[in-house]
Enzyme design. Structure first.
Site, short mmCIF file in Angstrom:
data_model
loop_
_atom_site.label_atom_id
_atom_site.label_comp_id
_atom_site.label_asym_id
_atom_site.label_seq_id
_atom_site.Cartn_x
_atom_site.Cartn_y
_atom_site.Cartn_z
N CYS A 1 0.82 -1.22 0.00
CA CYS A 1 0.00 0.00 0.00
C CYS A 1 0.85 1.27 0.00
O CYS A 1 0.35 2.36 -0.28
CB CYS A 1 -0.95 -0.01 1.18
N HIS B 1 -3.38 6.84 2.88
CA HIS B 1 -3.79 5.53 2.36
C HIS B 1 -5.13 5.19 3.00
O HIS B 1 -5.33 5.36 4.20
CB HIS B 1 -2.73 4.49 2.72
N ASN C 1 -10.13 -0.56 0.54
CA ASN C 1 -8.67 -0.46 0.49
C ASN C 1 -8.18 -1.02 -0.85
O ASN C 1 -8.27 -2.22 -1.10
CB ASN C 1 -8.08 -1.26 1.66
N1 COA Z 1 -18.23 -9.01 10.06
C1 COA Z 1 -18.62 -9.31 11.30
N2 COA Z 1 -17.78 -9.65 12.28
C2 COA Z 1 -16.48 -9.71 11.98
C3 COA Z 1 -15.99 -9.43 10.70
C4 COA Z 1 -16.91 -9.07 9.72
N3 COA Z 1 -16.56 -8.78 8.46
N4 COA Z 1 -14.65 -9.56 10.71
C5 COA Z 1 -14.30 -9.90 11.96
N5 COA Z 1 -15.42 -10.00 12.72
C6 COA Z 1 -15.51 -10.36 14.14
C7 COA Z 1 -14.34 -11.17 14.64
O1 COA Z 1 -14.54 -12.55 14.37
C8 COA Z 1 -14.37 -10.86 16.11
O2 COA Z 1 -15.36 -11.65 16.70
P1 COA Z 1 -15.12 -12.29 18.18
O3 COA Z 1 -14.97 -11.10 19.08
O4 COA Z 1 -16.37 -13.08 18.38
O5 COA Z 1 -13.88 -13.10 18.05
C9 COA Z 1 -14.86 -9.42 16.18
O6 COA Z 1 -15.48 -9.16 14.90
C10 COA Z 1 -13.78 -8.40 16.43
O7 COA Z 1 -12.70 -8.68 15.52
P2 COA Z 1 -11.41 -7.82 15.52
O8 COA Z 1 -10.48 -8.36 14.47
O9 COA Z 1 -10.89 -7.68 16.91
O10 COA Z 1 -12.01 -6.40 15.05
P3 COA Z 1 -11.29 -5.02 14.95
O11 COA Z 1 -12.06 -4.01 15.68
O12 COA Z 1 -9.82 -5.14 15.23
O13 COA Z 1 -11.45 -4.68 13.39
C11 COA Z 1 -10.19 -4.65 11.36
C12 COA Z 1 -10.87 -5.53 12.43
C13 COA Z 1 -9.54 -5.60 10.35
C14 COA Z 1 -11.25 -3.82 10.67
C15 COA Z 1 -9.12 -3.73 12.03
O14 COA Z 1 -8.30 -4.49 12.87
C16 COA Z 1 -8.25 -3.03 11.02
O15 COA Z 1 -8.72 -2.24 10.23
N6 COA Z 1 -6.93 -3.26 11.07
C17 COA Z 1 -6.03 -2.65 10.11
C18 COA Z 1 -6.17 -3.37 8.81
C19 COA Z 1 -5.49 -2.69 7.68
O16 COA Z 1 -5.30 -1.51 7.68
N7 COA Z 1 -5.13 -3.49 6.70
C20 COA Z 1 -4.56 -3.02 5.48
C21 COA Z 1 -3.16 -2.63 5.65
S1 COA Z 1 -2.60 -1.83 4.23
#
Ligand code: COA
Length: 325
Positions: free
Chosen positions: A112, A252, A282
């Site tokens: 990215c 980004h 993204n």
């Molecule tokens: N829909 C519903 N629930 C979902 C889900 C979805 N699409 N994806 C994950 N969950 C659930 C998980 O299973 C978890 O459930 P649990 O608590 O029962 O285990 C819960 O939601 C929380 O998951 P978590 O991963 O802790 O959520 P989060 O608040 O950290 O958000 C992201 C997840 C990926 C959105 C966040 O971590 C993020 O944006 N990280 C950076 C990613 C990024 O920038 N990537 C690109 C880099 S260039």
């Protein structure tokens, strides 16, 4: 002083729009979860066109907007983690498509942050050699490395391309950059692994599970906020400027919550960050140039404005660039 100036910008995205509700029909998710956790409402997903289609379209638009001929192009760099082939590079495919027979063409891989890394390379070529201009593009079809049954990743990404046509200039343009890499952390964000399978070993042939995007979301979130904040601070401090001197920050587009944290920690009004993640998700190396092209297209930038591009991504990598428009 010789500088590298952005003369034109362009973007090209698939026509197909996939909404959060569309995704909720194939995995256990909801519009509410995706919107609240990421800010994404919809994304563009290829109907089969490969990355070369979008990046070539961007190159053609750039030449038209800048009113330049193909044989005058000196350099083509494409940033991508989802090229059509291992070889040839996307840049060579673009070269053929537009007929830029005098150009040097190659790709860079910095996920990215790729567009910023490619700009950084082009800036060096233009300032320190006989190169007069360059076409720089970030383009992806991430949809081909997504496991569409994995709700934790499939809701985040989209396809598309964006780019800029650059020329040697006497002032303005790219003023300062801060880029970096931390390979120790590469495992928190991976995609596109291909196992070494051949007749002399026992590795199974076929698609390896690590072909698909894998991510430790929380670790990536921490990496992004920490490094982008550090990088932005460094760029503003070393240039003796504050957020008030900057017309727009173009981050980004990975998660609106990452940008909210950066805005709060650095005391930069959120409205100064140009966001379009709700419509594209993204798009990795394409996200910054698609946003830049939208700003430009809407007439929100005037010559002389100072802007900052900033991104982070797989590798892990990050980069921030101060530009006079
Ligand atoms: N829909 C519903 N629930 C979902 C889900 C979805 N699409 N994806 C994950 N969950 C659930 C998980 O299973 C978890 O459930 P649990 O608590 O029962 O285990 C819960 O939601 C929380 O998951 P978590 O991963 O802790 O959520 P989060 O608040 O950290 O958000 C992201 C997840 C990926 C959105 C966040 O971590 C993020 O944006 N990280 C950076 C990613 C990024 O920038 N990537 C690109 C880099 S260039």
């Amino acid at each position: 002083m010789i500088r590298t100036r952005v003369i034109a910008t362009a973007a090209s995205v698939p026509e197909q729009i996939i909404t959060n509700d569309d995704l909720a029909r194939i995995v256990d998710t909801s519009d509410e979860w995706i919107s609240q956790r990421t800010g994404i409402k919809e994304r563009r997903i290829s109907s089969g066109e490969n990355t070369s289609v979008f990046v070539s379209d961007v190159a053609k638009q750039l030449m038209e907007k800048a009113e330049v001929t193909a044989d005058s192009i000196d350099l083509i760099i494409v940033a991508s983690v989802t090229p059509d082939y291992g070889t040839p590079s996307l840049a060579c495919m673009v070269q053929k498509e537009i007929g830029a027979s005098n150009a040097v063409a190659f790709d860079v891989v910095a996920a990215c942050s790729g567009f910023i890394f490619a700009l950084s390379i082009a800036d060096k070529y233009i300032r320190s050699s006989g190169y007069e201009n360059a076409i720089i593009i970030g383009g992806e079809t991430l949809s081909k490395v997504i496991d569409w049954s994995d709700r934790s990743t499939c809701v985040l990404f989209g396809d598309g391309a964006g780019g800029a046509y650059l020329e040697k200039a006497q002032d303005g343009g790219i003023l300062f950059e801060e880029i970096g890499s931390d390979g120790k952390m590469y495992e928190i964000l991976t995609a596109g692994y291909t196992a070494c399978s051949n007749v002399f070993n026992e590795n199974p042939a076929g698609v390896d599970p690590l072909w698909y995007a894998h991510m430790d979301g929380r670790e990536v979130f921490k990496f992004a906020t920490k490094n982008v904040i550090k990088s932005l601070n460094k760029v503003m401090e070393e240039n003796n400027i504050t957020q008030e001197d900057i017309k727009y920050f173009i981050p980004h587009q990975a998660n609106v919550r990452i940008v909210e944290v950066i805005s709060k920690k650095l005391d930069i009004p959120f409205e100064k960050f140009y966001m379009n993640i709700e419509r594209f998700g993204n798009t990795s190396s394409a996200s910054i140039p698609i946003a830049l092209s939208e700003l430009d297209e809407k007439g929100l930038l005037e010559r002389g404005d100072q802007i900052i591009l900033t991104g982070f991504g797989g590798g892990m990598t990050w980069g921030t660039m101060l530009i006079t428009w």
